[in-house]
Structures are given as C-alpha cells and as structure tokens.
Write a protein that holds these residues in place. Structure first.
Motif, mmCIF file in Angstrom:
data_model
loop_
_atom_site.group_PDB
_atom_site.id
_atom_site.type_symbol
_atom_site.label_atom_id
_atom_site.label_comp_id
_atom_site.label_asym_id
_atom_site.label_seq_id
_atom_site.Cartn_x
_atom_site.Cartn_y
_atom_site.Cartn_z
ATOM 1 N N ARG A 233 11.387 51.481 57.539
ATOM 2 C CA ARG A 233 12.011 50.773 58.666
ATOM 3 C C ARG A 233 12.592 49.426 58.301
ATOM 4 N N HIS A 325 14.206 61.794 50.254
ATOM 5 C CA HIS A 325 14.156 61.889 51.727
ATOM 6 C C HIS A 325 15.178 60.954 52.378
ATOM 7 N N ARG A 333 24.403 59.120 58.816
ATOM 8 C CA ARG A 333 24.849 57.810 59.322
ATOM 9 C C ARG A 333 26.190 57.892 60.037
HETATM 10 C C1 HEM Z 1 6.046 61.787 56.997
HETATM 11 C C2 HEM Z 1 7.056 61.373 57.637
HETATM 12 C C3 HEM Z 1 8.017 60.320 57.159
HETATM 13 C C4 HEM Z 1 7.831 59.257 56.324
HETATM 14 C C5 HEM Z 1 6.528 58.809 55.643
HETATM 15 C C6 HEM Z 1 9.103 58.594 56.189
HETATM 16 C C7 HEM Z 1 9.327 57.477 55.394
HETATM 17 C C8 HEM Z 1 10.574 56.946 55.151
HETATM 18 C C9 HEM Z 1 10.848 55.891 54.198
HETATM 19 C C10 HEM Z 1 9.799 55.186 53.329
HETATM 20 C C11 HEM Z 1 12.177 55.662 54.225
HETATM 21 C C12 HEM Z 1 12.960 54.656 53.356
HETATM 22 C C13 HEM Z 1 12.878 53.279 53.894
HETATM 23 C C14 HEM Z 1 13.526 53.139 55.261
HETATM 24 O O1 HEM Z 1 14.743 53.177 55.374
HETATM 25 O O2 HEM Z 1 12.774 53.026 56.220
HETATM 26 C C15 HEM Z 1 12.753 56.518 55.229
HETATM 27 C C16 HEM Z 1 14.063 56.526 55.608
HETATM 28 C C17 HEM Z 1 14.556 57.237 56.690
HETATM 29 N N1 HEM Z 1 13.893 58.220 57.375
HETATM 30 FE FE1 HEM Z 1 11.994 58.799 57.098
HETATM 31 N N2 HEM Z 1 10.034 59.255 56.948
HETATM 32 C C18 HEM Z 1 9.406 60.311 57.556
HETATM 33 C C19 HEM Z 1 9.971 61.234 58.410
HETATM 34 C C20 HEM Z 1 11.234 61.127 58.926
HETATM 35 C C21 HEM Z 1 11.785 61.961 59.966
HETATM 36 C C22 HEM Z 1 11.037 63.090 60.677
HETATM 37 C C23 HEM Z 1 13.053 61.509 60.202
HETATM 38 C C24 HEM Z 1 14.050 62.020 61.220
HETATM 39 C C25 HEM Z 1 14.530 63.186 61.216
HETATM 40 C C26 HEM Z 1 13.300 60.397 59.310
HETATM 41 C C27 HEM Z 1 14.464 59.648 59.274
HETATM 42 C C28 HEM Z 1 14.716 58.657 58.370
HETATM 43 C C29 HEM Z 1 15.966 57.902 58.349
HETATM 44 C C30 HEM Z 1 17.121 58.024 59.332
HETATM 45 C C31 HEM Z 1 15.871 57.021 57.283
HETATM 46 C C32 HEM Z 1 16.916 55.991 56.851
HETATM 47 C C33 HEM Z 1 18.065 56.650 56.136
HETATM 48 C C34 HEM Z 1 19.204 55.684 55.916
HETATM 49 O O3 HEM Z 1 18.986 54.629 55.312
HETATM 50 O O4 HEM Z 1 20.320 56.011 56.358
HETATM 51 N N3 HEM Z 1 12.185 60.190 58.557
HETATM 52 N N4 HEM Z 1 11.753 57.310 55.754
#
Ligand code: HEM
Length: 421
Positions: A233, A325, A333
């Motif tokens: 986040r 991920h 985006r």
């Molecule tokens: C176990 C579940 C999840 C974990 C631990 C997780 C963790 C993270 C981490 C560490 C990042 C990179 C840092 C950041 O930008 O916040 C990220 C990015 C992101 N995650 Fe997840 N996430 C999870 C599930 C999901 C799910 C279910 C979605 C939605 C479908 C999602 C959507 C995103 C998006 C939109 C980004 C940013 C991408 C960008 O920079 O354009 N995440 N997530």
C-alpha cells in the motif's frame, strides 16, 4: 483470557479476535483506558464515508498509515421488507454518537457502513446509477463462498479497546463510550451475521504468527506490517480517493467495496524461497535482480516501482520463468495508477493465517479487472510459468469468501432506499 506470558500486541490482537464485553474488560484492565481523542460535530465530517486519507497519520516515508486493529461486522436487517424511517433514525443516531465520542483519526475511530446486493433486493430494484453485482468466482481456479448479509460495518482504530467498545455500544451492551452517551444502538435493527477481525502494522504479524499456515520457525520479520513479509500500500500504488468515488447520480460521493477472505499457506514461501525469489514473486523479477527491495521494503519510499515492469509481461515471463504479483496487477492501471484503493488487513480468525482483502473502487468492475490481471492466466498459457507455481503469490493463497457492497455517501449510509431522490 490469561495475560500470562503474552505480549501487549498479542494480547490486544487476541482481545479483538475474541470480541465481546469480557474481552473489552480484559483489554481495559491490562492497558488501563487509553487516552483517546474525542470526536466532533458529525456534520463537520466529510460527505464521503471513505474519505480517510487526509485524516490518517503518515509513516516515515509519507504514506498514509491505516489503523492497526480492524473489525468488520456482517449485519442483517432484522425486519422484512423495506426499512422504516424509525430504523433509519436509530442507525443515524447510533453512528452520530460514535462520531461525537471518537476523533476521526488513527487513534480514535474510523468506520464505513455499506450495503449488499441482497439488501437492495428488498426494493426489487438495483441501487440507482450503480452496478452492484452479486459476488462471483473471479478465477477458473477458485471456488469461494459468497457473503450475502444486508450490510457491512468496518471499524478501524489503533486501539483494540476502541473497536471493541464501539462494537459493544452498537450491540447495545454499553451506554457510554469515551464519555459520550450513546443516543441509540443497532439493537432491533441490525443483527450480527458474522464477524471478521484483523490487524496491520509492524510487529503485529510477527507477534501473532503462531497459527496454522505459518511454519513453526517464526519466519515473519518483526518489521513487517503483513504476514507475507513485505510492506504494501505505497501511496503511489494506490488509487486516489477521488478516483474511486462515484462521480454522479443518486449515490454520488459513495464508492463500492469488495471484501474477500484469503487463506494463506506460507510454509514454502518461507522455508523454500530465498528473499530474492520472494521479491520476484511479490514485486517483479527485475526488482530481485537489481536488489531494489531491502528487508521488508521500507526503502521503496512511496512507490514500489513496479510500473517499470508492467510492459510486455508475457515476454518477460517467458524469459524469467516467474512473474511478480504487483507486476501482473499493475497491468490494470488507468492513467498510470491502480484503479482500486486497498485497505486490507491480516487475520488469525479461526486460528488460521489469512487476510481480509478489503478494497474500494469506483465500480466492482474495476476490482474484477484488477483481479483478472492478478490471475495471470494469459501468462500461464503463453509461458513456462504455471497457473500457480511461479505465478506471483497465487501458490500461497486460497480465496475462501467474497462479497460486494455499496458504500453510500455519509448522508445516505443509514438504510438507504434504492433510488434516493
Ligand atoms: C495475500 C494477499 C495479498 C498480498 C499479501 C498482497 C501484497 C501486495 C504487495 C506487497 C504489493 C506491492 C506493494 C504495493 O504496491 O502495495 C501489492 C501490490 C498490489 N496488489 Fe496485492 N496483495 C495481495 C492480494 C491482492 C489482491 C487480491 C489484489 C486485487 C485483485 C491485489 C492488488 C494489488 C494491486 C492493485 C497492487 C499495486 C499494483 C500497481 O502498483 O499497479 N493484491 N500487493
């Protein structure tokens, strides 16, 4: 609940997870009553229920910092048919009392109240101007159950005792909170169908890692705000509140909320992967090669930098044999920013490591589009990357539940009609 040998953070988390007036009493007994800022005239709060950012504290890098303790209550309206004016007034009075009792800030209480498609069925109509689909499976490889309460309340505070006291007050079990008398409760209007709890912030995941889904070696770093060991986040990787706000129509100023429950299985994540492999899978392989993520990722500041990795994802995956991920999801985006605003938090509900993935977005379709990019089915079909193996973090998580909601603007949050005029 004994506090023998239990740290302050673990105790607070357990109290929230257990809930009820006994847990609240134990919490107050152990910590004394924390000094909690009192609230304000409810009419001075923003028209958008989801307008939190300007009121949230910043972390050292300047990102908005979500409160540490969370409870979501899935609520059923206790009456058949459409809501009565008296019930609307009761809900309004109860929420106004909470707003007068607690400051709208991390240290006080922030909350939102939303409504499901099942609620709007009472009016035999969809909410005017808003697409609010029933929850659905969002990947060929998932089989979630669907949440169909009428309403959902999300409570957030840095103090465990505040979320517990607010919950008790709404349930009619406390007449005053933070020296403010409750003018009403939800008693007779809303019944609690389910209760989900969690936490986010450095220290809490490490302190609460003795659960199913996390190996006994206690691998979760002390500094990590989430079970998977990295910070999330960053402000630059979130939609803005403006972007997720419904711009016009009867529910202008509202937003939509998706809440899923994701079970985590982190045995292999921690015992077979190196830091570089985890960085490849969580962020992007180039981040690992260039050593861009130190420790839990505090050094990334206010942007993970995955925007640079999101072009030609299939080609890159063919070369690397692994896809990140964040790299995959960054393909969703618009105008260089994600379209969903994440407010997710970890959970030990049911003694199981998990995550309540709560996000808000202008329309549920924005969530579906983002999730579809995260699925990486195209990457799996067109490269050596598997459907879950090496495909971001899919191998380590299972989606167990999904629910969709409309968060109306503040003036419509108490049992809104489907077509407010
Ligand atoms: C176990 C579940 C999840 C974990 C631990 C997780 C963790 C993270 C981490 C560490 C990042 C990179 C840092 C950041 O930008 O916040 C990220 C990015 C992101 N995650 Fe997840 N996430 C999870 C599930 C999901 C799910 C279910 C979605 C939605 C479908 C999602 C959507 C995103 C998006 C939109 C980004 C940013 C991408 C960008 O920079 O354009 N995440 N997530």
């Amino acid at each position: 609940m004994s506090d023998r040998g239990i740290s302050r953070r673990e105790f607070a988390k357990s109290a929230v997870a257990i809930g009820g007036t006994a847990a609240l009493a134990a919490c107050l007994d152990r910590f004394d009553s924390p000094d909690v800022p009192s609230g304000t005239d409810p009419s001075t709060l923003p028209a958008r229920q989801h307008a939190w950012k300007e009121y949230l504290e910043r972390d050292d890098a300047g990102n908005a910092r979500l409160s540490r303790h969370h409870v979501t209550l899935l609520l059923d309206y206790e009456r058949e048919g459409t809501p009565t004016e008296a019930d609307r007034e009761q809900v309004t009075d109860a929420l106004h009392s909470l707003e007068r009792a607690y400051g709208w800030e991390n240290d006080g209480l922030m909350f939102t109240l939303g409504y499901s498609p099942a609620y709007f069925d009472r009016f035999d109509a969809d909410p005017a101007g808003v697409e609010l689909p029933e929850p659905a499976a969002l990947a060929p490889f998932e089989d979630p159950e669907f949440d169909t309460p009428d309403a959902i309340l999300h409570l957030a505070s840095d103090h465990a005792s505040v979320v517990l006291a607010a919950e008790a007050a709404l349930n009619g079990e406390r007449e005053t909170v933070n020296d403010e008398e409750m003018a009403a409760s939800f008693d007779g209007v809303f019944g609690v169908a389910d209760r989900r709890t969690g936490f986010v912030g450095a220290g809490l995941p490490a302190e609460n890692q003795d659960v199913s889904g996390i190996p006994d070696s206690e691998p979760v770093p002390e500094e990590s705000p989430l079970f998977m060991g990295y910070k999330g986040r960053f402000d630059g990787n979130q939609a803005t509140e403006e972007m997720v706000t419904i711009p016009d129509g009867a529910f202008a100023g509202g937003t939509t909320q998706h809440l899923s429950y994701i079970r985590l299985q982190l045995q292999q994540w921690y015992e077979q992967e190196t830091h570089d492999q985890r960085v490849s899978k969580m962020f992007c392989p180039a981040h690992a090669e260039e050593g861009r993520v130190e420790g839990v990722g505090e050094n990334l500041g206010t942007d993970s930098g995955v925007g640079d990795c999101a072009d030609d994802v299939v080609d890159r995956s063919r070369r690397e044999g692994v896809v990140g991920h964040a790299q995959k999801t960054a393909r969703a985006r618009e105008d260089g920013r994600p379209v969903i605003l994440r407010r997710d938090f970890d959970s030990t509900d049911g003694g199981q490591a998990g995550l309540h993935f709560l996000s808000i977005q202008r329309s549920i379709e924005d969530f579906v589009a983002t999730k579809s990019m995260m699925n990486g089915t195209d990457v799996a079909e067109e490269s050596g990357v598997g459907q879950s193996v090496n495909n971001g973090i899919l191998q380590y998580m299972t989606v167990e539940r999904r629910g969709n909601y409309l968060l109306p603007p503040r003036d419509l949050r108490a049992l809104p009609p489907a077509n407010p005029t």
